[in-house]
Write a protein that holds these residues in place. Structure first.
Motif, PDB file in Angstrom:
ATOM      1  N   ALA A  15       0.817  -1.219   0.000  1.00 56.37           N
ATOM      2  CA  ALA A  15       0.000   0.000   0.000  1.00 56.37           C
ATOM      3  C   ALA A  15       0.849   1.268   0.000  1.00 56.37           C
ATOM      4  O   ALA A  15       0.429   2.310  -0.503  1.00 56.37           O
ATOM      5  N   ASP A  16       2.065   1.184   0.562  1.00 49.15           N
ATOM      6  CA  ASP A  16       2.946   2.357   0.571  1.00 49.15           C
ATOM      7  C   ASP A  16       3.796   2.444  -0.692  1.00 49.15           C
ATOM      8  O   ASP A  16       4.724   3.240  -0.771  1.00 49.15           O
ATOM      9  N   ARG A  17       3.473   1.617  -1.677  1.00 51.58           N
ATOM     10  CA  ARG A  17       4.131   1.587  -2.984  1.00 51.58           C
ATOM     11  C   ARG A  17       5.610   1.204  -2.913  1.00 51.58           C
ATOM     12  O   ARG A  17       6.426   1.648  -3.705  1.00 51.58           O
ATOM     13  N   THR A  18       5.936   0.344  -1.949  1.00 48.39           N
ATOM     14  CA  THR A  18       7.245  -0.304  -1.912  1.00 48.39           C
ATOM     15  C   THR A  18       7.090  -1.719  -2.440  1.00 48.39           C
ATOM     16  O   THR A  18       5.991  -2.284  -2.457  1.00 48.39           O
ATOM     17  N   LEU A  19       8.192  -2.307  -2.860  1.00 49.90           N
ATOM     18  CA  LEU A  19       8.170  -3.632  -3.475  1.00 49.90           C
ATOM     19  C   LEU A  19       7.737  -4.694  -2.469  1.00 49.90           C
ATOM     20  O   LEU A  19       8.272  -4.772  -1.358  1.00 49.90           O
ATOM     21  N   ASP A  20       6.791  -5.513  -2.865  1.00 45.71           N
ATOM     22  CA  ASP A  20       6.372  -6.675  -2.082  1.00 45.71           C
ATOM     23  C   ASP A  20       7.076  -7.891  -2.683  1.00 45.71           C
ATOM     24  O   ASP A  20       6.566  -8.539  -3.602  1.00 45.71           O
ATOM     25  N   ALA A  21       8.264  -8.188  -2.168  1.00 48.38           N
ATOM     26  CA  ALA A  21       9.103  -9.229  -2.770  1.00 48.38           C
ATOM     27  C   ALA A  21       8.436 -10.599  -2.708  1.00 48.38           C
ATOM     28  O   ALA A  21       8.598 -11.423  -3.627  1.00 48.38           O
ATOM     29  N   ARG A  22       7.690 -10.874  -1.638  1.00 53.64           N
ATOM     30  CA  ARG A  22       7.023 -12.165  -1.501  1.00 53.64           C
ATOM     31  C   ARG A  22       6.007 -12.379  -2.606  1.00 53.64           C
ATOM     32  O   ARG A  22       5.974 -13.436  -3.256  1.00 53.64           O
ATOM     33  N   ILE A  50      10.196   1.729 -12.483  1.00 48.94           N
ATOM     34  CA  ILE A  50      11.058   0.965 -11.575  1.00 48.94           C
ATOM     35  C   ILE A  50      12.496   1.448 -11.650  1.00 48.94           C
ATOM     36  O   ILE A  50      13.249   1.348 -10.669  1.00 48.94           O
ATOM     37  N   ARG A  51      12.903   1.980 -12.778  1.00 47.72           N
ATOM     38  CA  ARG A  51      14.278   2.416 -12.936  1.00 47.72           C
ATOM     39  C   ARG A  51      14.582   3.615 -12.042  1.00 47.72           C
ATOM     40  O   ARG A  51      15.610   3.647 -11.360  1.00 47.72           O
ATOM     41  N   CYS A 296      -0.017   1.180  -8.266  1.00 51.61           N
ATOM     42  CA  CYS A 296       1.061   1.399  -9.229  1.00 51.61           C
ATOM     43  C   CYS A 296       2.032   2.428  -8.653  1.00 51.61           C
ATOM     44  O   CYS A 296       1.700   3.167  -7.708  1.00 51.61           O
ATOM     45  N   LEU A 297       3.224   2.490  -9.193  1.00 53.56           N
ATOM     46  CA  LEU A 297       4.195   3.470  -8.722  1.00 53.56           C
ATOM     47  C   LEU A 297       3.675   4.894  -8.909  1.00 53.56           C
ATOM     48  O   LEU A 297       3.914   5.762  -8.075  1.00 53.56           O
ATOM     49  N   ASP A 298       2.963   5.111  -9.990  1.00 55.24           N
ATOM     50  CA  ASP A 298       2.293   6.394 -10.223  1.00 55.24           C
ATOM     51  C   ASP A 298       0.910   6.313  -9.590  1.00 55.24           C
ATOM     52  O   ASP A 298       0.060   5.545 -10.030  1.00 55.24           O
TER      53      ASP A 298
END
Length: 336
Positions: A15-22, A50-51, A296-298
């Motif tokens: 929800a905080d727009r960080t990567l959920d690696a799992r 992502i870049r 999404c990141l945006d």
């Protein structure tokens, strides 16, 4: 060339727009268990942003780790964008992570001449095998004539081309270029034409060159559409491949072209000029439990008005093209 299913990999965020690696790894596991023969990461569906967020290498690495769990390693394709310095740098990252090819976007070369674009492709090909990409001009792609594709296909390290101009004339330009380069037996042709997926896979493209007839086939797909309902996509691809080999196309299979296109219109938000395309993929995966949300990141990228209802409607109309039961039976294992 048998060809395969290559989903364009989405990005799993919290929800905080960080990567959920799992969940990012769970997606890769889902695709491979569903029958995909490869993964495309760092492409449009993964979100180009992502870049700027420092996520390019981490998301490529997660997919490579999931691929390493398989007895039969899948094809790993990394997206490479930008001008030559950036694309070469991304190709080197992908090569270091064990990727097999780079899907080379040429969107940054709008306005450049053919010689400049070919030189760029040759420079990236010196680092990694190339998966060419004809992106539709309506969403930022560059118009590329048959003369370009002839020169591109002649580059020795070109191994495949994703044909995605959403235009039958432009699709034929790619085929013509590959044929005239004498590369039809070396360069695998993949559809990215989401409006004609089944038709592309079933059509024998019979073209004439130097007084002789030749038949070219599109053997697989590298598609954002195949990032959802992937089990159904793999089964459909297998049917198309078998029909093509038998040179006999059942009418019910041909009719699937319209059904798949209608489903794609909902996922890709065609009614709103593709504004909700990534969010549409996320929404299907969220409903299945693979993603926690559609972030999404945006933060401005989300579903368009009425898109959720369209997704519900097409899933109900064409249940054989979905895979909710398959996902439900395996979700906990993929998330472990």
């Amino acid at each position: 060339m048998a060809g395969t299913v290559i989903p364009a990999h989405p990005l799993a965020l919290r929800a905080d727009r960080t990567l959920d690696a799992r969940r990012q790894k769970a997606l890769s596991r889902y695709y491979l268990d569903a029958g995909a023969g490869g993964l495309a990461v760092g492409v449009h569906t993964t979100q180009f942003a992502i870049r700027a967020r420092g996520l390019y290498e981490p998301v490529l690495r997660i997919a490579a780790e999931a691929a390493a769990e398989r007895d039969t390693p899948p094809i790993l394709v990394a997206g490479a964008i930008g001008r030559t310095d950036q694309a070469v740098a991304e190709a080197r990252i992908a090569r270091g992570l064990g990727y097999h090819a780079v899907l080379l976007s040429l969107a940054a070369w709008k306005g450049a001449n053919e010689d400049e674009i070919v030189a760029h492709c040759e420079a990236v090909a010196a680092e990694m095998p190339l998966f060419g990409f004809y992106l539709q001009p309506a969403v930022g792609g560059v118009e590329l004539p048959a003369s370009f594709w002839k020169r591109f296909a002649a580059i020795p390290n070109v191994v495949a081309i994703k044909i995605a101009p959403f235009n039958r004339y432009a699709t034929l330009d790619v085929l013509r270029g590959v044929l005239e380069a004498g590369a039809a037996d070396r360069v695998a042709l993949y559809t990215g034409n989401d409006d004609h997926i089944v038709a592309d896979l079933l059509t024998p493209f019979r073209l004439a060159h130097e007084g002789r007839a030749a038949t070219l086939r599109i053997v697989g797909g590298l598609l954002g559409h195949w990032s959802v309902w992937t089990r159904g996509a793999a089964q459909l691809h297998a049917r198309c491949r078998d029909a093509a080999l038998a040179n006999r196309v059942p009418t019910d299979l041909l009719a699937m072209d319209a059904a798949v296109t209608e489903m794609n219109a909902a996922v890709f938000d065609v009614a709103h000029d593709y504004h909700g395309v990534i969010a549409g993929c996320h929404e299907v995966l969220r409903r299945q439990g693979l993603l926690e949300g559609i972030w999404c990141l945006d933060e401005h990228e989300t579903l368009s008005p009425g898109q959720a209802e369209l997704l519900t409607a097409v899933a109900q109309r064409y249940p054989l093209l979905t895979d909710d039961g398959f996902v439900a039976a395996n979700l906990n294992r993929w998330l472990s």
